[in-house]
Design an enzyme around this catalytic site. Structure first.
Site, PDB file in Angstrom:
ATOM      1  CB  CYS A  96      -0.901  -0.011   1.241  1.00  0.00           C
ATOM      2  SG  CYS A  96      -2.008   1.398   1.375  1.00  0.00           S
ATOM      3  CB  CYS A  97       2.199   3.698  -2.003  1.00  0.00           C
ATOM      4  SG  CYS A  97       1.463   3.773  -3.648  1.00  0.00           S
ATOM      5  CB  ALA A  98       0.032   8.176  -1.241  1.00  0.00           C
ATOM      6  CB  SER A 104       2.339   0.238  -4.031  1.00  0.00           C
ATOM      7  OG  SER A 104       1.534   0.875  -4.986  1.00  0.00           O
ATOM      8  CE1 TYR A 125      -4.736   5.786   5.631  1.00  0.00           C
ATOM      9  CE2 TYR A 125      -4.433   7.897   4.521  1.00  0.00           C
ATOM     10  CZ  TYR A 125      -4.848   7.171   5.621  1.00  0.00           C
ATOM     11  OH  TYR A 125      -5.382   7.823   6.709  1.00  0.00           O
TER      12      TYR A 125
END
Length: 364
Positions: A96-98, A104, A125
């Site tokens: 998971c990244c922003a 990711s 996220y």
């Protein structure tokens, strides 16, 4: 892997406590994260800041190249080993990244080069956060019953015993008053809201829910504030008020604030440092309301607190604390809560002792 890659039912992921390998920078993670997420950044805060500056000045290609130069060699290998270990520990986890973008995808590709296929959260996220916000708004529309009562009435315990009870103070890691902090630091506002959303989803999923049972709280619990959609519904909700004898309330408060908190501090920090932290905790709670008490009364109660602490340290007795707790309740906490409750008198649907309220709840 392929099925999991396609399974982007965000609510289902949150309900399942799906492990998340969150590769955002630490500062992003601290500002808001999902329950069950572990922070294993692709870039640290300073690296992310440098790449962001490069992006603004030189564009995306230059920023990407800088990122690869910053995370290479031993640094890249160390972080790769951490991601591999996390995936081996949580084989059902997701990256998971922003926003489900480059970070990711880069980590996913590096893991694939080692033979590990780890899916990622599409939308990152931000998508999970939006799901949490929407879930809270939707679930807050269900009927709510509040448990009210003066400090020491056992409201939190009563809420916890209900299958449809939501322990807002437990989620906030704070008991609401100036003495309400615990040894666990409070989460960021976004992380608190995310945790609340997941709790609502879980309780709603495991039963036929007629209504929520919540403690009658103000807008804030320590540093966290309740989502406005929930707060608005609570302001209109019926209230069952616990009215226990004053002596029983004192015993609950003695157990919670003088016995348990002393134990928790000494267990965490050792006898000497724990005692110092416990003493500072009580002094800080009193100091926080000094203006409302008036400086003269604050000074008097502080002296009484000092004597009570000396007695507790020498003999183990907590009786001395009653000499400042009783006037604090009579002069500050009880009048304040009764004033607040009076403004909501039309919402009161039941009054009784703790046990009477518990029995009434069962009959509903």
């Amino acid at each position: 892997m392929q099925d999991r890659q396609k399974a982007q039912d965000y609510r289902a992921l949150l309900l399942a406590d799906t492990p998340l390998i969150d590769v955002r920078a630490p500062i992003e993670f601290e500002q808001g994260a999902m329950p069950g997420a572990i922070n294993l950044p692709l870039m640290m805060d300073d690296e992310r800041a440098a790449v962001g500056t490069c992006y603004k000045r030189q564009g995306a290609d230059a920023a990407l190249a800088l990122g690869h130069r910053l995370v290479c060699g031993d640094i890249r290998q160390q972080r790769l080993e951490a991601w591999k270990a996390a995936y081996q520990r949580f084989p059902n986890g997701y990256l998971c990244c922003a926003r489900g973008g480059q970070r990711s995808h880069i980590v996913q590709r590096w893991l694939q080069e080692t033979g590990i296929d780890c899916p990622l959260i599409e939308g990152g996220y931000k998508a999970l956060r939006q799901t949490a916000i929407q879930a809270t708004w939707q679930l807050a529309q269900k009927p709510i019953l509040l448990i009210g009562g003066c400090t020491g009435s056992g409201k939190t315990q009563l809420v916890r015993q209900q299958p449809n009870g939501v322990d807002l103070e437990g989620l906030a890691r704070h008991r609401g008053s100036s003495f309400g902090r615990t040894l666990n630091p409070q989460l960021s506002q976004a992380s608190f809201e995310n945790k609340l959303a997941v709790e609502l989803l879980k309780i709603n999923a495991r039963q036929t829910l007629k209504r929520w049972v919540l403690e009658d709280e103000g807008r804030t619990i320590g540093a966290n504030h309740l989502p406005e959609c929930l707060r608005e519904r609570m302001a209109q909700a019926p209230i069952a008020v616990v009215e226990d004898p004053f002596a029983l309330r004192l015993e609950r408060l003695r157990e919670e604030y003088f016995i348990r908190m002393h134990h928790d501090f000494t267990h965490a920090y050792g006898d000497e440092a724990g005692w110092q932290a416990y003493s500072e905790y009580l002094h800080h709670g009193l100091f926080a309301i000094r203006r409302r008490l008036g400086l003269q009364r604050f000074a008097e109660l502080t002296d009484t607190l000092d004597r009570a602490l000396a007695e507790q340290l020498s003999s183990g007795s907590t009786d001395g604390h009653m000499a400042w707790l009783v006037p604090l309740l009579n002069e500050y906490y009880d009048p304040m809560y009764r004033y607040q409750l009076e403004k909501k008198a039309a919402n009161i649907v039941f009054r009784g002792t703790w046990q009477e309220v518990a029995n009434w709840l069962k009959a509903q």
